[in-house]
Design a protein around this motif. Sequence first.
Motif, short mmCIF file in Angstrom:
data_model
loop_
_atom_site.label_atom_id
_atom_site.label_comp_id
_atom_site.label_asym_id
_atom_site.label_seq_id
_atom_site.Cartn_x
_atom_site.Cartn_y
_atom_site.Cartn_z
N ILE A 125 36.68 56.30 175.84
CA ILE A 125 35.26 56.63 175.72
C ILE A 125 34.90 57.12 174.32
N VAL A 126 35.93 57.50 173.54
CA VAL A 126 35.73 58.06 172.20
C VAL A 126 36.49 57.21 171.20
N TRP A 127 35.88 56.99 170.02
CA TRP A 127 36.58 56.22 168.99
C TRP A 127 36.31 56.79 167.61
N TYR A 153 30.55 56.51 173.61
CA TYR A 153 29.71 55.45 174.16
C TYR A 153 28.48 56.07 174.84
N ASN A 154 27.31 55.85 174.26
CA ASN A 154 26.07 56.33 174.86
C ASN A 154 25.91 55.82 176.28
N GLU A 155 26.49 54.64 176.56
CA GLU A 155 26.33 54.01 177.87
C GLU A 155 27.00 54.80 178.99
N GLU A 214 16.40 66.85 173.19
CA GLU A 214 15.92 65.76 174.04
C GLU A 214 17.10 64.98 174.61
N ARG A 215 17.18 64.92 175.94
CA ARG A 215 18.27 64.18 176.58
C ARG A 215 17.94 62.69 176.56
N LEU A 216 18.85 61.90 175.98
CA LEU A 216 18.61 60.47 175.84
C LEU A 216 18.96 59.73 177.13
N GLU A 217 18.23 58.65 177.39
CA GLU A 217 18.59 57.79 178.51
C GLU A 217 19.83 56.99 178.14
N ARG A 218 20.66 56.74 179.14
CA ARG A 218 21.84 55.91 178.88
C ARG A 218 21.40 54.45 178.73
N PRO A 219 21.70 53.82 177.62
CA PRO A 219 21.26 52.44 177.42
C PRO A 219 22.13 51.45 178.19
N VAL A 220 21.60 50.27 178.41
CA VAL A 220 22.36 49.16 178.98
C VAL A 220 22.57 48.15 177.86
N THR A 221 23.82 47.89 177.54
CA THR A 221 24.17 47.02 176.42
C THR A 221 25.29 46.07 176.84
N PRO A 222 25.69 45.14 175.97
CA PRO A 222 26.85 44.30 176.30
C PRO A 222 28.12 45.09 176.57
N PHE A 223 28.18 46.37 176.11
CA PHE A 223 29.36 47.19 176.35
C PHE A 223 29.36 47.81 177.76
N SER A 224 28.22 47.82 178.42
CA SER A 224 28.12 48.49 179.73
C SER A 224 29.09 47.88 180.73
N GLU A 225 29.12 46.56 180.80
CA GLU A 225 30.03 45.89 181.74
C GLU A 225 31.48 46.12 181.35
N MET A 226 31.75 46.07 180.04
CA MET A 226 33.12 46.29 179.57
C MET A 226 33.62 47.68 179.99
N LEU A 227 32.74 48.68 179.94
CA LEU A 227 33.15 50.03 180.27
C LEU A 227 33.44 50.19 181.76
N ARG A 228 32.90 49.29 182.57
CA ARG A 228 33.18 49.34 184.01
C ARG A 228 34.49 48.67 184.38
N THR A 229 35.08 48.01 183.38
CA THR A 229 36.34 47.30 183.61
C THR A 229 37.48 48.12 183.03
N PRO A 230 38.49 48.47 183.80
CA PRO A 230 39.61 49.27 183.27
C PRO A 230 40.26 48.60 182.07
N THR A 231 40.56 49.41 181.03
CA THR A 231 41.19 48.89 179.82
C THR A 231 42.67 49.20 179.81
#
Length: 269
Positions: free
Chosen positions: A220-222, A241-243, A252-269
Amino acid sequence: MTTLPTERSVRTTPEGLRWEPSERWVRGYKGDVAVVDSRHPVLVWEPSLPVPQYAFPREEVRTDLLRPAKRPRTGRHTGSQIFYDLEVAGEEVPNAAWTFPSDELAGHIAFEWFGRWDRGLDRWYEEEEEIFIHPRDPHKRVDALPSSRHVQVEIAGTVVADTHHPVLLFETGLPTRYYIPREDVRLDLFDATDHSSGCPYKGRAQYWTWRGADDVPRNIVWSYAEPLAAVGPVKGLLAFYNEAVDIVVDGERLERPVTPFSEMLRTPT
């Protein structure tokens, strides 16, 4: 030699491909063999891919190293293409190259880049700089700007970072990334992993994983230990990852964006 307009403007083919000439000198190597050595490349954007790729005039490609593909990989690229296997020094790379169906790109051959599908050439250069993962998009900006904003990062209700000295990275098409000095991050709550990634705009990153038991994606951190010169201010800083985390900027609390990385983050690495 194939004649192409020299002005920089994007064209669209009937097949939905967008393309434009590039003036960059591009070379691609398999081992020590220069398979591509082109001063007249063309950048091509396919409708299904968010990043560009290069196509090269046949006369600037070692076509003697290409063979009609034994098992063509259909459906991966736009339209009906001809695929080629690459043979170099006894090694065969299946479906390493292909042609686009467009008449406008006739006489050109495209190659897979090693970082996209784990098949293709080993190294690519624009001029004398090695380029990773995919070609850079000339219509995309990446700016790293030091800031005095108050940035906090929370994971599962725990504040894991709190700084007034972030570097904000603005990249076309992606949410703002907040890079935070290490002394302002609770790295004791994370474990370093052996995961790494490459970016043609920023360089090669190393990663950390949340140590807690909550349902938080891995890596989650890089951080970029040696970033490319254009984003030098992020050197050694940490980003999340903001996602998948909660970020608060100046209260101000930011909304979590939906990006091409969102699906990747749901897949175990």
